[in-house]
Scaffold this active site. Structure first.
Site, PDB file in Angstrom:
ATOM      1  N   LYS A 231       0.840  -1.215   0.000  1.00 29.12           N
ATOM      2  CA  LYS A 231       0.000   0.000   0.000  1.00 29.12           C
ATOM      3  C   LYS A 231       0.872   1.261   0.000  1.00 29.12           C
ATOM      4  O   LYS A 231       0.638   2.177  -0.777  1.00 29.12           O
ATOM      5  CB  LYS A 231      -0.887  -0.001   1.243  1.00 29.12           C
ATOM      6  CG  LYS A 231      -1.591   1.311   1.492  1.00 29.12           C
ATOM      7  CD  LYS A 231      -2.456   1.273   2.723  1.00 29.12           C
ATOM      8  CE  LYS A 231      -1.745   1.627   4.009  1.00 29.12           C
ATOM      9  NZ  LYS A 231      -1.503   3.064   4.227  1.00 29.12           N
ATOM     10  N   ASN A 232       1.888   1.274   0.864  1.00 30.92           N
ATOM     11  CA  ASN A 232       2.675   2.501   1.015  1.00 30.92           C
ATOM     12  C   ASN A 232       3.636   2.738  -0.141  1.00 30.92           C
ATOM     13  O   ASN A 232       4.238   3.806  -0.244  1.00 30.92           O
ATOM     14  CB  ASN A 232       3.433   2.489   2.343  1.00 30.92           C
ATOM     15  CG  ASN A 232       2.503   2.706   3.525  1.00 30.92           C
ATOM     16  OD1 ASN A 232       1.313   2.965   3.335  1.00 30.92           O
ATOM     17  ND2 ASN A 232       3.032   2.590   4.727  1.00 30.92           N
TER      18      ASN A 232
ATOM     19  N   ARG B 283      -4.638  10.512   4.621  1.00 30.32           N
ATOM     20  CA  ARG B 283      -3.628  11.556   4.732  1.00 30.32           C
ATOM     21  C   ARG B 283      -2.639  11.544   3.555  1.00 30.32           C
ATOM     22  O   ARG B 283      -2.133  12.588   3.131  1.00 30.32           O
ATOM     23  CB  ARG B 283      -2.891  11.314   6.049  1.00 30.32           C
ATOM     24  CG  ARG B 283      -1.820  12.273   6.344  1.00 30.32           C
ATOM     25  CD  ARG B 283      -1.098  11.826   7.591  1.00 30.32           C
ATOM     26  NE  ARG B 283       0.260  12.324   7.566  1.00 30.32           N
ATOM     27  CZ  ARG B 283       0.607  13.536   7.942  1.00 30.32           C
ATOM     28  NH1 ARG B 283      -0.281  14.363   8.394  1.00 30.32           N
ATOM     29  NH2 ARG B 283       1.862  13.922   7.866  1.00 30.32           N
TER      30      ARG B 283
ATOM     31  N   CYS C 187      -5.475  13.026  13.210  1.00 26.52           N
ATOM     32  CA  CYS C 187      -6.055  11.730  12.921  1.00 26.52           C
ATOM     33  C   CYS C 187      -5.922  10.893  14.183  1.00 26.52           C
ATOM     34  O   CYS C 187      -5.349  11.335  15.170  1.00 26.52           O
ATOM     35  CB  CYS C 187      -5.371  11.064  11.733  1.00 26.52           C
ATOM     36  SG  CYS C 187      -3.755  10.448  12.140  1.00 26.52           S
TER      37      CYS C 187
ATOM     38  N   ARG D 195      -0.017  14.745  13.426  1.00 24.23           N
ATOM     39  CA  ARG D 195       0.528  14.530  12.085  1.00 24.23           C
ATOM     40  C   ARG D 195       0.507  15.771  11.194  1.00 24.23           C
ATOM     41  O   ARG D 195      -0.193  15.820  10.187  1.00 24.23           O
ATOM     42  CB  ARG D 195      -0.186  13.369  11.397  1.00 24.23           C
ATOM     43  CG  ARG D 195      -0.031  12.074  12.147  1.00 24.23           C
ATOM     44  CD  ARG D 195      -0.702  10.922  11.453  1.00 24.23           C
ATOM     45  NE  ARG D 195       0.123  10.300  10.453  1.00 24.23           N
ATOM     46  CZ  ARG D 195      -0.218   9.205   9.791  1.00 24.23           C
ATOM     47  NH1 ARG D 195      -1.360   8.636  10.021  1.00 24.23           N
ATOM     48  NH2 ARG D 195       0.581   8.687   8.897  1.00 24.23           N
TER      49      ARG D 195
ATOM     50  N   ILE E  79       1.974  18.734   8.472  1.00 23.42           N
ATOM     51  CA  ILE E  79       2.700  18.618   7.194  1.00 23.42           C
ATOM     52  C   ILE E  79       3.680  19.786   7.031  1.00 23.42           C
ATOM     53  O   ILE E  79       4.027  20.162   5.922  1.00 23.42           O
ATOM     54  CB  ILE E  79       1.762  18.516   5.966  1.00 23.42           C
ATOM     55  CG1 ILE E  79       0.778  19.706   5.916  1.00 23.42           C
ATOM     56  CG2 ILE E  79       1.012  17.200   5.952  1.00 23.42           C
ATOM     57  CD1 ILE E  79       0.122  19.861   4.549  1.00 23.42           C
TER      58      ILE E  79
ATOM     59  N   ASP F 178       4.584   0.770  11.936  1.00 25.78           N
ATOM     60  CA  ASP F 178       3.416   0.057  11.409  1.00 25.78           C
ATOM     61  C   ASP F 178       3.371  -1.418  11.839  1.00 25.78           C
ATOM     62  O   ASP F 178       2.410  -2.115  11.535  1.00 25.78           O
ATOM     63  CB  ASP F 178       3.383   0.151   9.872  1.00 25.78           C
ATOM     64  CG  ASP F 178       2.997   1.541   9.403  1.00 25.78           C
ATOM     65  OD1 ASP F 178       2.575   2.362  10.236  1.00 25.78           O
ATOM     66  OD2 ASP F 178       3.115   1.811   8.186  1.00 25.78           O
TER      67      ASP F 178
ATOM     68  N   ARG G 282      -8.482  -0.745   4.645  1.00 22.55           N
ATOM     69  CA  ARG G 282      -7.600   0.267   4.050  1.00 22.55           C
ATOM     70  C   ARG G 282      -6.252  -0.335   3.674  1.00 22.55           C
ATOM     71  O   ARG G 282      -5.596   0.137   2.746  1.00 22.55           O
ATOM     72  CB  ARG G 282      -7.350   1.405   5.049  1.00 22.55           C
ATOM     73  CG  ARG G 282      -8.575   2.237   5.335  1.00 22.55           C
ATOM     74  CD  ARG G 282      -8.210   3.408   6.186  1.00 22.55           C
ATOM     75  NE  ARG G 282      -7.123   4.153   5.563  1.00 22.55           N
ATOM     76  CZ  ARG G 282      -6.444   5.124   6.154  1.00 22.55           C
ATOM     77  NH1 ARG G 282      -6.734   5.465   7.390  1.00 22.55           N
ATOM     78  NH2 ARG G 282      -5.480   5.751   5.524  1.00 22.55           N
TER      79      ARG G 282
HETATM   80  C1  UD1 Z   1       4.089   7.008   6.296  1.00 19.62           C
HETATM   81  C2  UD1 Z   1       3.295   5.736   6.092  1.00 19.62           C
HETATM   82  C3  UD1 Z   1       2.745   5.245   7.419  1.00 19.62           C
HETATM   83  C4  UD1 Z   1       3.884   5.097   8.437  1.00 19.62           C
HETATM   84  C5  UD1 Z   1       4.695   6.376   8.530  1.00 19.62           C
HETATM   85  C6  UD1 Z   1       5.918   6.237   9.411  1.00 19.62           C
HETATM   86  C7  UD1 Z   1       2.418   5.985   3.856  1.00 19.62           C
HETATM   87  C8  UD1 Z   1       1.247   6.201   2.987  1.00 19.62           C
HETATM   88  N1  UD1 Z   1       2.211   6.016   5.162  1.00 19.62           N
HETATM   89  O1  UD1 Z   1       3.186   7.993   6.797  1.00 19.62           O
HETATM   90  O2  UD1 Z   1       2.113   3.981   7.197  1.00 19.62           O
HETATM   91  O3  UD1 Z   1       3.311   4.814   9.701  1.00 19.62           O
HETATM   92  O4  UD1 Z   1       5.155   6.764   7.225  1.00 19.62           O
HETATM   93  O5  UD1 Z   1       6.725   5.207   8.961  1.00 19.62           O
HETATM   94  O6  UD1 Z   1       3.518   5.748   3.387  1.00 19.62           O
HETATM   95  N2  UD1 Z   1       5.673  14.852  10.838  1.00 19.62           N
HETATM   96  C9  UD1 Z   1       5.779  16.195  11.163  1.00 19.62           C
HETATM   97  N3  UD1 Z   1       5.768  17.094  10.141  1.00 19.62           N
HETATM   98  C10 UD1 Z   1       5.647  16.751   8.838  1.00 19.62           C
HETATM   99  C11 UD1 Z   1       5.554  15.379   8.523  1.00 19.62           C
HETATM  100  C12 UD1 Z   1       5.580  14.451   9.545  1.00 19.62           C
HETATM  101  O7  UD1 Z   1       5.876  16.548  12.340  1.00 19.62           O
HETATM  102  O8  UD1 Z   1       5.640  17.634   7.974  1.00 19.62           O
HETATM  103  C13 UD1 Z   1       5.700  13.834  11.912  1.00 19.62           C
HETATM  104  C14 UD1 Z   1       4.431  13.014  11.983  1.00 19.62           C
HETATM  105  O9  UD1 Z   1       3.441  13.659  12.766  1.00 19.62           O
HETATM  106  C15 UD1 Z   1       4.913  11.739  12.591  1.00 19.62           C
HETATM  107  C16 UD1 Z   1       6.346  11.584  12.032  1.00 19.62           C
HETATM  108  O10 UD1 Z   1       6.701  12.889  11.580  1.00 19.62           O
HETATM  109  O11 UD1 Z   1       4.970  11.864  13.987  1.00 19.62           O
HETATM  110  C17 UD1 Z   1       6.477  10.613  10.890  1.00 19.62           C
HETATM  111  O12 UD1 Z   1       5.511  10.900   9.904  1.00 19.62           O
HETATM  112  P1  UD1 Z   1       5.713  10.553   8.359  1.00 19.62           P
HETATM  113  O13 UD1 Z   1       6.968   9.782   8.184  1.00 19.62           O
HETATM  114  O14 UD1 Z   1       5.548  11.809   7.567  1.00 19.62           O
HETATM  115  O15 UD1 Z   1       4.475   9.599   8.090  1.00 19.62           O
HETATM  116  P2  UD1 Z   1       3.601   9.524   6.789  1.00 19.62           P
HETATM  117  O16 UD1 Z   1       4.417   9.807   5.584  1.00 19.62           O
HETATM  118  O17 UD1 Z   1       2.347  10.298   6.989  1.00 19.62           O
END
Ligand code: UD1
Length: 423
Positions: A22-23, A93, A117, A122, A124, A307, A399
């Site tokens: 999926k990812n 997301r 969520c 989380r 960006i 995960d 999902r």
């Molecule tokens: C992706 C995966 C998800 C996995 C996660 C961590 C996909 C679709 N999803 O999610 O399954 O659990 O990686 O391995 O690939 N953060 C910030 N600012 C940002 C971005 C992230 O503070 O701009 C924080 C998040 O809140 C979180 C951490 O960084 O605590 C890691 O998040 P991130 O690696 O971005 O996860 P996703 O890409 O959303």
């Protein structure tokens, strides 16, 4: 609403094939937006998240056809709104990953803020800071992020992420692929799905080096073309089935398990006494009579994946003695714990650590799925619990796991889906 009903206590035995990740699928679907011609993606898992991404791409003007093999034609996108709506972003997301490709290819994008969520805030911010470093103008209004490349094209730059983010790395890497000049991204995520995306972009004609290391370098190009690509197998699905085999004292061959990406999971399983034998087809997993307590801490790749944290907690419940599971990536990712305790587990959460006192027997009851991986942990617990476990709100499970009941049944699991259950 569907529910999953499991009669526990049967060891899993036999073979199962690991499906596409999926990812890896979701960012690759986004990457199709950046090309000038159609992209064919193979081995796509049939998941609601993949369908949500297809809906988002269609809304942007792509023509999307097929299911397990998908053809995404982005040539109609320029006429569209270049917008990812709240309705889609709030359900998934990963929708924000369209921002980088849209901005790179069309010079602007309007994407709803994802909001909080179930597993934490989380934000960006890192995605946006990275895009700003490439020259994007970012404004926030009415719950949406609007990004614009001033002269229609981004400019290569040097940017260091404050923290390791998978989605942020993917978004900024895609944006940099079409930027003018070269980009150096530091402190990037090293997840296999980042490496896969770089591979996909390079196949399209991009010039990206260093994916899989902490620094990615991108030499911007003028255009990219559609490709034909097969999605890599899902290391989290594989890990989930490995834990299921282990706790039921089963013996399962996982075909196509991507072992090269699973060192930390295999190491942790082995520390609990699980036998993992690599084979030419994948990996054979044998659950021991007695599991040993263990300690895991989630970390960015190549560390132990967040995960897999909920699933490992079930392994700890079955290991006599004290184990600990520490979560460092997400806040609030222990929502499965109260549900596992309803099945009889003895788990105490303190800060970001769950202390598991293993060895107590589990007995089936009604439990509620709260997020994707939490749901997987409940399925695993149900497979080993005495009596009947009923899992509600299984849309979370759908999902990320394709028809899990149909896939586990050939291994001997007594599991079925009942439609029309109460929420
Ligand atoms: C992706 C995966 C998800 C996995 C996660 C961590 C996909 C679709 N999803 O999610 O399954 O659990 O990686 O391995 O690939 N953060 C910030 N600012 C940002 C971005 C992230 O503070 O701009 C924080 C998040 O809140 C979180 C951490 O960084 O605590 C890691 O998040 P991130 O690696 O971005 O996860 P996703 O890409 O959303």
């Amino acid at each position: 609403m569907d529910k999953i009903v499991i009669h526990g206590g049967t060891p899993l035995r036999g073979e199962i094939r690991v499906l596409g990740a999926k990812n890896a699928a979701l960012p690759t679907q986004c990457a199709a937006l950046i090309a000038d011609s159609p992209t064919t993606l193979r081995h796509l898992p049939q998941l609601s998240d993949v369908q949500t991404m297809n809906r988002l791409l269609c809304g942007l003007g792509c023509e999307v056809t097929g299911e397990r093999t998908l053809i995404i034609d982005p040539t109609g996108v320029a006429k569209g709104s270049l917008e990812a709506s709240y309705e889609l972003v709030k359900t998934m997301r990963a929708s924000v990953t369209v921002m980088g490709p849209l901005l790179a290819r069309y010079g602007r994008a309007r994407v709803s803020l994802p909001g909080g969520c179930a597993i934490g805030a989380r934000p960006i911010d890192q995605h946006l800071r990275g895009l700003e470093a490439l020259g994007a103008e970012v404004t926030l209004s009415h719950g949406y992020v609007e990004t614009r490349a001033p002269s229609g094209r981004l400019t290569g730059a040097r940017f260091k992420f404050d923290l390791v983010t998978v989605g942020g790395t993917q978004n900024v890497m895609m944006a940099a692929a079409l930027a003018r000049g070269s980009t150096r991204l530091e402190n990037v995520a090293r997840e296999p799905e980042v490496v896969e995306l770089a591979l996909v972009l390079n196949k399209m004609g991009a010039r990206i080096r260093g994916a899989g290391t902490p620094v990615i370098e991108v030499e911007g190009v003028d255009s990219l073309s559609g490709i034909d690509h097969a999605i890599l197998p899902d290391r989290i699905e594989a890990g989930t089935f490995m834990v299921a085999a282990a706790v039921t004292r089963g013996d399962v061959l996982l075909r196509d398990a991507p072992l090269d990406h699973m060192h930390s999971v295999i190491e942790s399983l082995e520390s609990a006494g699980v036998i993992c034998e690599p084979t030419p087809e994948g990996v054979r997993v044998i659950g021991p009579d007695e599991l040993k307590p263990f300690h895991v801490t989630t970390r960015p790749h190549p560390g132990f994946p967040t995960d897999m944290q909920a699933q490992m907690t079930v392994l700890a419940i079955l290991a006599r003695g004290r184990s600990t599971v520490t979560e460092t990536i997400f806040e609030n990712r222990f929502m499965h714990v109260p549900e596992l305790c309803r099945l009889g587990a003895d788990i105490r959460v303190s800060g970001n650590t769950a202390e598991v006192h293993g060895g107590t027997p589990l007995s089936g009851t009604i439990v509620m799925a709260t997020d994707l991986r939490a749901s997987a942990s409940l399925v695993i617990a149900g497979l080993v619990a005495d009596g009947v476990t009923e899992i509600r709100r299984v849309y979370h499970l759908d999902r990320g796991y394709e028809t899990i009941e149909r896939r586990l049944r050939p291994l001997g699991a007594r599991i079925e889906r009942v439609t029309g259950a109460p929420s």
